[in-house]
Design a protein around this motif. Structure first.
Motif, mmCIF file in Angstrom:
data_model
loop_
_atom_site.group_PDB
_atom_site.id
_atom_site.type_symbol
_atom_site.label_atom_id
_atom_site.label_comp_id
_atom_site.label_asym_id
_atom_site.label_seq_id
_atom_site.Cartn_x
_atom_site.Cartn_y
_atom_site.Cartn_z
ATOM 1 N N LYS A 50 22.442 -52.309 7.559
ATOM 2 C CA LYS A 50 21.134 -52.567 8.168
ATOM 3 C C LYS A 50 20.458 -53.769 7.522
ATOM 4 O O LYS A 50 19.814 -54.577 8.204
ATOM 5 C CB LYS A 50 20.254 -51.326 8.036
ATOM 6 C CG LYS A 50 20.655 -50.171 8.958
ATOM 7 C CD LYS A 50 19.741 -48.968 8.781
ATOM 8 C CE LYS A 50 20.162 -47.822 9.701
ATOM 9 N NZ LYS A 50 19.287 -46.628 9.539
ATOM 10 N N ARG A 55 24.308 -53.875 13.861
ATOM 11 C CA ARG A 55 23.965 -52.728 14.697
ATOM 12 C C ARG A 55 24.478 -51.454 14.040
ATOM 13 O O ARG A 55 25.487 -51.467 13.322
ATOM 14 C CB ARG A 55 24.573 -52.873 16.097
ATOM 15 C CG ARG A 55 24.126 -54.121 16.837
ATOM 16 C CD ARG A 55 24.508 -54.060 18.316
ATOM 17 N NE ARG A 55 25.908 -53.736 18.532
ATOM 18 C CZ ARG A 55 26.880 -54.637 18.561
ATOM 19 N NH1 ARG A 55 26.594 -55.924 18.361
ATOM 20 N NH2 ARG A 55 28.123 -54.283 18.777
ATOM 21 N N ASP A 56 23.824 -50.349 14.290
ATOM 22 C CA ASP A 56 24.169 -49.085 13.653
ATOM 23 C C ASP A 56 25.635 -48.731 13.841
ATOM 24 O O ASP A 56 26.298 -48.259 12.913
ATOM 25 C CB ASP A 56 23.299 -47.946 14.196
ATOM 26 C CG ASP A 56 21.871 -48.016 13.673
ATOM 27 O OD1 ASP A 56 21.634 -48.752 12.702
ATOM 28 O OD2 ASP A 56 20.997 -47.343 14.248
#
Length: 384
Positions: A50, A55-56
């Motif tokens: 992060k 992106r997650d």
């Protein structure tokens, strides 16, 4: 033409080498960070990703999850290669798994924990046709490349003697007991392997000696020491060398040289001339003649070889430092991969980076040096 997508294993929060790799990879705009398993701790891995604006779904809990998941994606959506920036003990398994799943690999040195593991990676590279790059950073300096070219062109004549030393002072006390994270794993046999100083910086010195001279070590005689009481692995050593053309050499690697920073230096003497290069003064290459004044070659000047100039990033007088040398390795590796993806043969200049074969020689150096240091036998054949 597109940027190559990099997946990173290790190098999360508070890991200094991860940031170094990301800077080097980004310097030429050829590579982008695509995904990562930044820590063996899933929470730290997610937090690290992060902070790097991933992106997650691209912040993986483990390298196994990352490699498998990415391998199932379409070619244009998955990572192109894996960068492994973990301690030595965590190199082999992710590298082998990445190669098995069709991914190229860039990995920190020493390549593995044992010579047997290194040979397994070498065999896997041969089987798959994939590329493995090893980050022997110092071979990326432009004046190191100038030195190598001058030796290859015969400027020094037949090489007679190679003297290389790598002096550091950061382990003059038992800092592994004082919370120094780098010292903790580098002096732990379960994480670093059978060598401490010789594995950490001795391998750099050996690789640089072979890279510039174009010679191979064939015999060695080692004196290996643990100077700081209570340390589990060597922190100092001296090695006599024999090379495949009959030249002899001396390699010194120590991390208990009080007051020293990162004093890697090399001297090579031939029949016609000698040369000298210091990592802490990287823009200068000194050439010594028997019948003429000493010359100082400087980075960025037009009189340098094409290979030195193509690996120089700034005008003369501006330091060409560690980050730039690191970036040269990434650039050449990236250009090689891009050529292969385009169905083209990489040029000789593109292929100028350490490979899996250098990794095998590095592990062989470690195992031979430690064996020699434990023996009363004077000379050991350099066995691979």
């Amino acid at each position: 033409m597109r940027k190559l997508k990099m997946g990173m294993i290790g190098g999360g929060k508070n890991a200094f080498i991860g940031a170094i790799h990301r800077i080097a990879a980004n310097m030429d705009g050829l590579v982008e960070l695509h995904c990562g398993a930044f820590s063996s701790n899933p929470e730290i891995s997610k937090e690290s990703g992060k902070e790097l604006f991933l992106r997650d779904e691209k912040c993986y809990n483990s390298y196994e999850e990352m490699i498998v998941t990415e391998s199932l994606l379409p070619q244009d959506q998955r990572m192109d290669f894996v960068t492994i920036v973990t301690p030595n003990f965590a190199h082999f398994k992710p590298a082998l798994m990445a190669l098995d799943h069709g991914f190229h690999v860039l990995i920190d040195k020493p390549m593995t924990l044992t010579l047997d593991e290194a040979k397994q990676l070498q065999q896997k590279v041969k089987e798959t046709g994939l590329v493995l790059c090893l980050t022997h950073t110092y071979s990326g300096y432009p004046m190191v490349k100038q030195a190598r070219k001058m030796v290859a062109d015969g400027t020094l004549g037949k090489i007679r003697k190679v003297m290389v030393e790598y002096n550091q002072g950061w382990l003059t006390s038992l800092s592994e007991n004082d919370g120094n994270k780098q010292a903790v794993w580098r002096t732990d046999p379960s994480k670093s392997g059978i060598a401490g100083c010789m594995g950490d910086i001795g391998t750099h010195a050996a690789q640089l000696a072979e890279y510039i001279s174009g010679l191979k070590i064939t015999k060695l005689c080692a004196d290996i020491n643990i100077v700081v009481e209570g340390r589990k692995l060597d922190d100092d050593g001296n090695v006599l060398l024999k090379f495949d053309n009959g030249a002899n050499g001396i390699l010194v690697a120590t991390q208990i040289a009080t007051g020293e920073e990162n004093a890697l230096k090399i001297k090579i003497y031939g029949e016609k001339a000698g040369l000298e290069w210091h990592q802490m003064e990287p823009n200068s290459l000194i050439i010594k003649w028997p019948d003429a004044p000493t010359q100082i070659y400087r980075a960025g000047e037009n009189y340098l070889s094409n290979i030195a100039k193509s690996n120089t990033r700034t005008p003369s007088g501006h330091p060409e430092g560690y980050l730039e040398a690191f970036a040269n390795i990434y650039r050449n590796f990236a250009l090689t991969l891009s050529s292969k993806l385009d169905g083209k043969e990489p040029t000789e200049a593109m292929l100028d980076f350490p490979t899996v074969d250098d990794g095998v020689r590095g592990m062989a150096f470690i195992e031979n040096v430690i064996a020699s240091g434990k023996s009363d036998q004077k000379w050991f054949d350099f066995k691979i």
